[in-house]
Each structure stands twice: as structure tokens, then as C-alpha cells.
Design a protein around this motif. Structure first.
Motif, PDB file in Angstrom:
ATOM      1  N   ASN A  98       0.978  -1.222  -0.112  1.00  0.00           N
ATOM      2  CA  ASN A  98       0.039  -0.019   0.020  1.00  0.00           C
ATOM      3  C   ASN A  98       1.029   1.158   0.138  1.00  0.00           C
ATOM      4  OD1 ASN A  98       0.796  -0.182   2.549  1.00  0.00           O
ATOM      5  ND2 ASN A  98      -0.893  -0.335   3.576  1.00  0.00           N
ATOM      6  N   GLY A  99       2.173   1.079   0.068  1.00  0.00           N
ATOM      7  CA  GLY A  99       3.088   2.322  -0.191  1.00  0.00           C
ATOM      8  C   GLY A  99       3.145   3.016  -1.478  1.00  0.00           C
ATOM      9  N   VAL A 100       3.768   4.054  -1.437  1.00  0.00           N
ATOM     10  CA  VAL A 100       3.646   5.083  -2.643  1.00  0.00           C
ATOM     11  C   VAL A 100       4.755   4.326  -3.877  1.00  0.00           C
ATOM     12  CG1 VAL A 100       5.462   6.529  -1.600  1.00  0.00           C
ATOM     13  CG2 VAL A 100       4.119   7.313  -3.720  1.00  0.00           C
ATOM     14  N   ASP A 101       5.701   3.686  -3.184  1.00  0.00           N
ATOM     15  CA  ASP A 101       6.711   3.069  -3.996  1.00  0.00           C
ATOM     16  C   ASP A 101       6.138   1.858  -4.511  1.00  0.00           C
ATOM     17  OD1 ASP A 101       8.676   4.727  -3.233  1.00  0.00           O
ATOM     18  OD2 ASP A 101       9.441   3.448  -1.492  1.00  0.00           O
ATOM     19  N   ASP A 102       5.403   1.159  -4.038  1.00  0.00           N
ATOM     20  CA  ASP A 102       4.500   0.110  -4.867  1.00  0.00           C
ATOM     21  C   ASP A 102       3.863   0.523  -6.042  1.00  0.00           C
ATOM     22  OD1 ASP A 102       5.310  -2.195  -2.927  1.00  0.00           O
ATOM     23  OD2 ASP A 102       3.874  -1.064  -1.627  1.00  0.00           O
ATOM     24  N   ILE A 103       3.129   1.715  -5.876  1.00  0.00           N
ATOM     25  CA  ILE A 103       2.375   2.202  -7.016  1.00  0.00           C
ATOM     26  C   ILE A 103       3.176   3.082  -7.788  1.00  0.00           C
ATOM     27  CG2 ILE A 103       0.587   3.961  -7.584  1.00  0.00           C
ATOM     28  CD1 ILE A 103      -0.449   1.272  -5.876  1.00  0.00           C
ATOM     29  N   ARG A 104       4.573   3.658  -7.791  1.00  0.00           N
ATOM     30  CA  ARG A 104       5.340   4.305  -8.479  1.00  0.00           C
ATOM     31  C   ARG A 104       5.960   3.068  -9.335  1.00  0.00           C
ATOM     32  NH1 ARG A 104       8.597   8.310  -4.260  1.00  0.00           N
ATOM     33  NH2 ARG A 104       7.038  10.039  -4.589  1.00  0.00           N
ATOM     34  N   ASP A 105       6.215   1.589  -8.860  1.00  0.00           N
ATOM     35  CA  ASP A 105       6.936   0.712  -9.620  1.00  0.00           C
ATOM     36  C   ASP A 105       5.619   0.216 -10.610  1.00  0.00           C
ATOM     37  OD1 ASP A 105       9.172   0.735  -8.090  1.00  0.00           O
ATOM     38  OD2 ASP A 105       8.729  -1.039  -6.650  1.00  0.00           O
ATOM     39  N   LEU A 106       4.326   0.171 -10.340  1.00  0.00           N
ATOM     40  CA  LEU A 106       3.440  -0.175 -11.109  1.00  0.00           C
ATOM     41  C   LEU A 106       3.197   0.843 -12.323  1.00  0.00           C
ATOM     42  CD1 LEU A 106      -0.218  -1.540  -9.987  1.00  0.00           C
ATOM     43  CD2 LEU A 106       0.233   0.370 -11.707  1.00  0.00           C
ATOM     44  N   ARG A 107       3.433   1.865 -11.972  1.00  0.00           N
ATOM     45  CA  ARG A 107       3.273   3.073 -12.788  1.00  0.00           C
ATOM     46  C   ARG A 107       4.455   3.063 -13.758  1.00  0.00           C
ATOM     47  NH1 ARG A 107       3.333   8.820 -10.489  1.00  0.00           N
ATOM     48  NH2 ARG A 107       5.621   8.312 -10.469  1.00  0.00           N
ATOM     49  N   ASP A 108       5.438   2.927 -13.470  1.00  0.00           N
ATOM     50  CA  ASP A 108       6.648   2.693 -14.440  1.00  0.00           C
ATOM     51  C   ASP A 108       6.640   1.690 -15.239  1.00  0.00           C
ATOM     52  OD1 ASP A 108       7.807   5.027 -13.205  1.00  0.00           O
ATOM     53  OD2 ASP A 108       9.092   4.076 -12.106  1.00  0.00           O
ATOM     54  N   GLU A 109       5.977   0.587 -14.790  1.00  0.00           N
ATOM     55  CA  GLU A 109       5.975  -0.699 -15.681  1.00  0.00           C
ATOM     56  C   GLU A 109       4.930  -0.345 -16.723  1.00  0.00           C
ATOM     57  OE1 GLU A 109       3.818  -4.463 -14.187  1.00  0.00           O
ATOM     58  OE2 GLU A 109       5.906  -5.091 -13.920  1.00  0.00           O
ATOM     59  N   ALA A 110       3.902  -0.067 -16.108  1.00  0.00           N
ATOM     60  CA  ALA A 110       2.550   0.126 -17.008  1.00  0.00           C
ATOM     61  C   ALA A 110       2.807   1.055 -18.424  1.00  0.00           C
ATOM     62  CB  ALA A 110       1.374   1.121 -16.260  1.00  0.00           C
ATOM     63  N   ASN A 111       3.935   1.881 -18.241  1.00  0.00           N
ATOM     64  CA  ASN A 111       4.393   2.554 -19.719  1.00  0.00           C
ATOM     65  C   ASN A 111       4.888   1.703 -20.716  1.00  0.00           C
ATOM     66  OD1 ASN A 111       3.480   5.139 -18.595  1.00  0.00           O
ATOM     67  ND2 ASN A 111       5.548   5.223 -17.413  1.00  0.00           N
ATOM     68  N   PHE A 112       5.289   0.464 -20.329  1.00  0.00           N
ATOM     69  CA  PHE A 112       6.037  -0.303 -21.382  1.00  0.00           C
ATOM     70  C   PHE A 112       4.872  -1.245 -22.092  1.00  0.00           C
ATOM     71  CE2 PHE A 112       9.235   0.407 -18.504  1.00  0.00           C
ATOM     72  CZ  PHE A 112      10.453   0.566 -19.259  1.00  0.00           C
ATOM     73  N   ALA A 113       4.718  -1.458 -23.286  1.00  0.00           N
ATOM     74  CA  ALA A 113       3.736  -2.123 -24.057  1.00  0.00           C
ATOM     75  C   ALA A 113       3.960  -3.797 -23.439  1.00  0.00           C
ATOM     76  CB  ALA A 113       4.099  -2.246 -25.403  1.00  0.00           C
ATOM     77  N   PRO A 114       2.717  -4.419 -23.454  1.00  0.00           N
ATOM     78  CA  PRO A 114       2.569  -5.808 -22.956  1.00  0.00           C
ATOM     79  C   PRO A 114       3.454  -6.527 -24.050  1.00  0.00           C
ATOM     80  CG  PRO A 114       0.553  -4.967 -23.872  1.00  0.00           C
ATOM     81  CD  PRO A 114       1.402  -3.792 -23.874  1.00  0.00           C
TER      82      PRO A 114
END
Length: 543
Positions: A98-114
Motif C-alpha cells: 500500500n505504499g507510494v513506492d509500490d504504485i510508482r513501480d506499477l506506474r513505471d511498468e505500465a508505460n511499457f507495452a505488453p
């Protein structure tokens, strides 16, 4: 390795999901037409299908050969998502991440195509557990999401999710699963597992599950560990429903005004390590069941208990007045609230037992709430007031009434002076302007009478009006408001109203219409009439 039933029998297609047709139909149509949203918010109580629908949707939008909006379950993508080998689908538990770092990692990963799928799908379970900074980080990517990303947020506590997140999602509210649907599913699973599940046992499990399919299957799993022949007694023993003899003994002592017996039972329970809060909660639930036995024609549908216990509660309910049951429940609710603040919980419960066994001691009890002008209702005073109301027409003025009946008013005078007007009878529909009569209500009552007799018995004779997104119910049933707050009855009625009107509406009980009193009748007479007619009634004095 043994696989738990709720995992083994988790639905894999939208058509397999139980009791959520209002959601699965929309999701299936969106997949079929290719018009899926970039963010979804699934809300509802536990075990209603939020995570299940999230996983089905993740497969359906990426399936190589979708079948009428459902995943085919046979292609490499469907199988890869099912066994977890495809990393484009991420399921995240916000309770532990539930931390901000967890969501930042998710956000960085989401920018890459599947890498394999058409969409990256992020399923965030219990999203309300995210920290404020984590929500802000999530909001950033949800404002301008990449075209290849779909977010599916699930929560049991919608009120904890920021409005800025909610407004960027398509929101779907998962209802509690209907008991009949749970029974049918349990019977099917039992037949496939080679287990004998008796109808009464399936019904008891469905009621114990309280609208959650996962809880129902987990309880069936526990019962199977006891016996392959699952009866209602097996269910009761496994779930701990049995062994409530102390509640019957304690309630019997209260109804017989036996203070000594009541305090003795409480002392025995306390010495046997029974928590004070638990005693109060169980006794409240027990008297709630007695109230239902006293008030509805088919209490079995609303009460979770064994058949012999239902018979005992029904007999107990018929031996006591409705006012007494309501008075007991009010005192128990007051006691429960006080326990949270009390330094000595045992003393607080014992004082409550004394008040319950000795109605005259209730004079010392504080008001039930600040909205109430009087203390907890006394059974003896209520009976006296009812007798007084029956005799009102025999006396020309309130002073004469007071001379013949010695009743000290329990509430401050509530009389409003008005210019010369005539008494207006109570309207047949709620008088809350600009409410308009609801013609579909009568049709809804007829359907309840056929499909849900217990709910119909509460609403029989009622009328309704609609004001915007609110349905206002007018009924002579004084317990209706309390009943709608009990055991998800209000939610069931709201579902029926939604089905009839096509959209979700809030439910409200109409206030009682003003009662006119002539100038010949004294203010004291008006006060008596006000309290006898019911709380919330305004008395207008006429010349």
C-alpha cells in the motif's frame, strides 16, 4: 494437493457468476463490442464475485478467440493467465502493498507495452488500503493512462476510496448473493463432488454465508471434513450455531423479570471466559430473532438457527408484547454503545440486566439518542398511554383527562400555535414535496407477496412516492425503519426497487403527518396525544 472448494469451483466465465447479472451482462457486451473502459471499480461485500469478475475480464479482453464476450479458456493466453505464467496480468493486494513506492513501480511498468497480451491489466484488490500518497501516485497514471493499460480496482469499503479515483472509473456495485442462488450452487457443487447435501443443510449454509459465495463454499468444505452426509445438524455443529442454551436461559430470566437468575447467568458466562462484549452482542442478536418471530409471518427466511430453536423463539415471542421486545433491544443497544466507553464492562452489563429485569429502574437510564425527547420507553407507561388514548374521545378536554388519569409527562411539551385551520387527515402517500406517487409500488408489492412473503409482510398496506433519486415509503408499521436496517433487508428491498425502476434509489421512511388539536383541548392533552401517536409527530393547536 487438495484444492479448496471455493478455488476449485471459482467461475471461469461471466455466465457462471451467480447473482450479478446486472454487471456480467454489461462487461460481456463491452468485450463483445470492443468498448471496454480503461478503469473499473468493483465494490461490494466479501465473496460476491469482485475478484472473480476481474480475472474473467482480464482473460476476455486478451483472449485470442473470445466466445460471445467470454474467454475461450483454450488459447495460449487464457491458459497462461490461468496458471500465472503471463506477466502482463498483475494482481496486487493493496493491504500488503500500500505504499507510494509500490504504485510508482506499477506506474513505471505500465508505460511499457505488453509482451504477450493486447492489454496490461492491473487488478488492485482492497484498493481502499492504499496510503494517501499511493492514491496520488495512482491518480497520476489514471488521469492519462496508456492505451494498452486497464485498471480493475476492487474494494469492500468504497467510502475510503478518494472521489478523484472513483470519478475516473466505471463503478459496479456487487450485490450480496441471494440465498436461493447460493443453495442451488452448493447443491451443484456437492453433486459434482459426490457429497450428499440435504436441502435443509444447504439452506442453513446459505443463510450463514450472509450473501457471500466464498464463505458458503468454505463452510461446505468444513462440513465435508466432518461427514460426506451433510445434514443441518452437521452444519450447525461445524459453524458453532448450536450451544446457545445460555441465551435462551438469559432471555427467559429477563422476560420473567428474574434479576437474580439473569445476574447469575452473566456471572457464570464471565467466569467461563465469555467476553462481556460478546455476551451483549449475542443477546442483542437473540432478541432481534425474537422480534422477527413476533413481527413476520415467515421468520425462517430471516433467522439463522436450527428448527427446534426457531420453535422456542416463536413461543417466547408470542408470550411477550412487541413493545417489551423493542424496549429490551433499545436497552441492549444502549449497553453496547456504553461498553466501548466503560472502564468496567462487567458492571455496565450488570446494570443493564437490572434495568431489563426491573422496568421501573429504567427511569435512571439515559436517553436512547439525542433525537429522542424521552428516556428508554417503559413498558408500563406505554400500556397506560395506550389505555388513555382509547378513552380520549370520552372526555371534552385534556384537563379532564389528566384529572382522571395520573400520568406524569415523560417528554417536554411540543405544541406549535397555528392560525385558524382545519385538521388535515394523514395523506395516503408520503407528504414530502415534491414527491410524486409511485405507481409501480403496488405492482412491486404483488411480486413480493408471490416471491418474498417475509418482506411483503413488513410492507403490506404501505404506499410510496418518488422524489428525485429517493423512494419515500409511508407505512403504519412502526418497526419498518428498524427492520430495513437489519440483516440486509434494506439492501434486498433496494435491489427490488432498482429492478422495477431501472436505476438505484435511496430508501427513506416518511415522517408522520401533523395531528390537529382543537383549542378546547389543553396543551397537556396535546402532549399525551403526541407521545401516544409516536415519536416525530407534530401537534398543531387550532382555534
Amino acid at each position: 494437493m487438495y484444492l479448496a472448494l471455493y478455488r476449485k469451483w471459482r467461475p471461469k466465465l461471466f455466465s457462471d457468476v451467480v447473482s450479478q447479472e446486472h454487471i456480467t451482462t454489461i462487461l460481456q457486451n463491452q468485450v463483445r463490442s470492443g468498448k471496454t473502459a480503461h478503469a473499473y471499480l468493483f465494490t461490494g461485500s466479501r465473496g460476491t464475485g469482485k475478484t472473480t469478475c476481474s480475472k474473467i475480464l482480464a482473460k476476455a479482453v486478451n483472449c485470442l478467440h473470445p466466445v460471445d464476450g467470454n474467454p475461450c479458456l483454450e488459447c495460449s493466453v487464457c491458459k497462461g493467465i490461468e496458471d500465472g505464467s503471463i506477466l502482463d496480468i498483475t494482481e496486487m493486494d493493496a493491504a500488503s502493498n500500500n505504499g507510494v513506492d509500490d504504485i510508482r513501480d506499477l506506474r513505471d511498468e505500465a508505460n511499457f507495452a505488453p509482451t504477450v497480451c493486447k492489454y496490461r491489466v492491473y487488478i488492485i484488490d482492497e484498493v481502499h488500503m492504499l496510503s494517501a500518497s499511493a492514491f496520488n501516485a495512482l491518480l497520476k497514471i489514471m488521469e492519462e493512462p496508456p492505451p494498452h493499460v486497464i485498471f480493475i480496482l476492487a474494494t469492500t469499503e468504497l467510502h475510503k476510496v478518494p472521489a478523484t479515483i472513483v470519478s475516473r472509473c466505471q463503478q459496479y456495485d456487487f450485490r450480496r448473493i441471494r440465498p436461493a442462488d447460493i443453495e442451488a450452487r452448493l447443491s451443484y457443487v456437492a453433486s459434482q463432488e459426490g457429497i450428499t447435501l440435504h436441502p435443509d443443510a444447504a439452506s442453513l449454509i446459505a443463510r450463514l454465508a450472509d450473501g457471500g459465495m466464498r464463505d458458503a463454499l468454505s463452510l461446505l468444505d468444513q462440513c465435508i471434513a466432518v461427514s460426506d452426509d451433510v445434514t443441518d445438524q452437521v452444519v450447525a455443529d461445524t459453524a458453532g450455531v448450536a450451544g446457545r442454551e445460555h441465551l435462551f436461559a438469559l432471555s427467559d430470566a429477563i422476560l420473567k423479570n428474574d434479576t437474580t437468575a439473569a445476574l447469575t447467568i452473566v456471572n457464570e458466562l464471565y467466569e467461563n471466559a465469555k467476553g462481556i462484549d460478546r455476551i451483549a452482542a449475542e443477546l442483542t442478536s437473540h432478541f432481534r430473532d425474537i422480534l422477527l418471530c413476533r413481527s413476520v409471518s415467515e421468520p425462517k427466511k430471516l433467522i439463522v438457527c436450527l428448527p427446534d430453536e426457531l420453535e422456542r423463539m416463536t413461543a417466547m415471542a408470542q408470550s411477550v408484547s412487541l413493545d417489551r421486545i423493542l424496549s429490551i433491544l433499545r436497552e441492549l443497544q444502549r449497553c453496547t454503545d456504553a461498553l466501548a466507553r466503560s472502564a468496567d464492562k462487567r458492571v455496565e452489563l450488570e446494570m443493564s440486566m437490572i434495568r431489563l429485569c426491573d422496568p421501573t429502574a429504567d427511569n435512571a437510564a439515559p436517553p436512547v439518542s439525542t433525537a429522542s425527547p424521552a428516556a428508554t420507553a417503559l413498558t408500563q407507561r406505554i400500556a397506560q398511554l395506550e389505555k388513555l388514548v382509547a378513552q380520549l374521545s370520552q372526555f371534552p378536554s385534556g384537563n379532564d383527562v389528566l384529572k382522571q388519569q395520573s400520568v406524569s409527562p415523560a417528554a417536554p411539551l411540543n405544541v406549535t400555535a397555528q392560525p385558524e385551520t382545519k385538521a388535515v387527515p394523514a395523506p395516503s402517500v408520503p407528504s414530502d414535496p415534491p414527491a410524486e406517487p409511485l405507481p409501480q409500488w403496488e405492482e412491486l408489492l404483488r411480486e413480493m407477496e408471490r416471491d418474498d412473503p417475509a418482506l411483503f409482510s413488513m410492507l403490506d398496506g404501505s404506499t410510496a412516492a418518488r422524489s428525485g433519486k429517493t423512494v419515500i415509503i409511508s407505512s403504519s408499521n412502526q418497526m419498518l425503519k428498524g427492520m430495513l436496517l437489519t440483516n440486509n433487508i434494506g439492501a434486498r428491498l433496494a435491489d427490488l426497487v432498482e429492478q422495477k425502476l431501472g436505476s438505484r434509489h435511496k430508501l427513506r421512511i416518511a415522517k408522520k403527518a401533523p395531528v390537529a388539536v382543537t383549542e378546547k383541548q389543553s396543551p397537556a392533552f396535546a402532549d399525551i396525544l403526541s407521545r401516544a401517536a409516536g415519536e416525530g409527530v407534530e401537534i398543531r393547536l387550532q382555534k
